[in-house]
Design an enzyme around this catalytic site. Structure first.
Site, short mmCIF file in Angstrom:
data_model
loop_
_atom_site.label_atom_id
_atom_site.label_comp_id
_atom_site.label_asym_id
_atom_site.label_seq_id
_atom_site.Cartn_x
_atom_site.Cartn_y
_atom_site.Cartn_z
N ASN A 126 0.84 -1.19 0.00
CA ASN A 126 0.00 0.00 0.00
C ASN A 126 0.89 1.26 0.00
O ASN A 126 2.11 1.17 0.05
CB ASN A 126 -0.95 -0.03 1.20
CG ASN A 126 -2.26 0.65 0.93
OD1 ASN A 126 -2.31 1.67 0.25
ND2 ASN A 126 -3.33 0.08 1.45
N HIS A 180 23.50 1.40 11.97
CA HIS A 180 24.74 2.14 12.18
C HIS A 180 25.47 1.59 13.39
O HIS A 180 24.85 1.03 14.31
CB HIS A 180 24.45 3.63 12.38
CG HIS A 180 23.75 4.24 11.22
ND1 HIS A 180 24.43 4.70 10.12
CD2 HIS A 180 22.44 4.43 10.94
CE1 HIS A 180 23.57 5.17 9.23
NE2 HIS A 180 22.34 5.02 9.71
N GLY A 199 -0.61 -1.61 8.63
CA GLY A 199 -0.14 -0.25 8.45
C GLY A 199 0.76 0.28 9.55
O GLY A 199 0.54 0.03 10.73
N ARG A 252 -0.75 -14.44 19.81
CA ARG A 252 -1.35 -15.78 19.80
C ARG A 252 -0.94 -16.55 18.57
O ARG A 252 -0.50 -15.98 17.57
CB ARG A 252 -2.86 -15.69 19.91
CG ARG A 252 -3.57 -15.18 18.69
CD ARG A 252 -5.09 -15.34 18.86
NE ARG A 252 -5.70 -15.24 17.58
CZ ARG A 252 -6.66 -14.39 17.27
NH1 ARG A 252 -7.15 -13.57 18.18
NH2 ARG A 252 -7.16 -14.35 16.06
#
Length: 187
Positions: free
Chosen positions: A86, A116, A143, A184
């Site tokens: 997306n 780093h 998301g 779970r």
């Protein structure tokens, strides 16, 4: 022993200098391709497919990436069949990022191989490392999740929105949180 290039050091997980001329040029080339991809009209699917084939190291059938999409090099990214990302996906691919079949990424998912040095002296010299990321088949990353360097996500796992994945996740689990933990078993 032959002199190792900064690119070789990057791909093999050694400390390297990202300011190397070759690496800078390869990032610029990726940005040129990404600019064309991100600016393509919504119905220019063939144009986008050609760009992704040039950008990625390997790409399966039926990829769908919603712009904007960003990566560092592109050639270290391999995605399987039916890959979906997306909007606002970012993949920092100094090391290989291997993504299996039927993987779905929600908006704003970030996958990092770049890291780093913890030692201030090394970090202040502009040094960097890259550690591969592997995402198994049939994974759904919701998301805003962040996948950190060196992580492997097992087949069939779902990662909750906003999670920060700092360690490997086994197959077929629901995991979420910061740091991301198994909630779970889905198997």
């Amino acid at each position: 022993m032959a002199h190792e290039t900064e690119k070789h050091k990057m791909i093999t997980g050694q400390v390297y200098r990202p300011g190397d001329d070759l690496l800078r040029e390869e990032r610029r080339q990726a940005k040129r391709l990404l600019k064309m991809f991100n600016d393509a009209l919504p119905d220019e699917l063939e144009k986008r497919a050609v760009i992704l084939n040039e950008l990625f190291g390997a790409i399966g059938s039926n990829p769908e990436i919603e712009p904007p999409f960003y990566c560092d090099y592109g050639y270290n990214v391999s995605v399987g069949n039916n890959f979906y990302a997306n909007h606002n996906c970012i993949i920092l691919d100094g090391a290989p990022v291997i993504i299996g079949d039927n993987v779905f990424l929600g908006p704003n998912v970030q996958i990092y191989t770049a890291t780093h040095p913890l030692a201030v002296e090394e970090r202040n010299q502009g040094l960097e490392m890259a550690i591969p990321v592997t995402i198994g088949d049939s994974v759904w990353i919701c998301g805003g999740a962040i996948i950190n360097p060196g992580v492997t996500v097992g087949r069939g796992t779902t990662i909750g929105a906003g999670s920060v994945v700092t360690r490997d996740l086994p197959p077929s689990v629901l995991a979420a949180g910061n740091p991301c933990k198994v909630i779970r078993n889905l198997g």
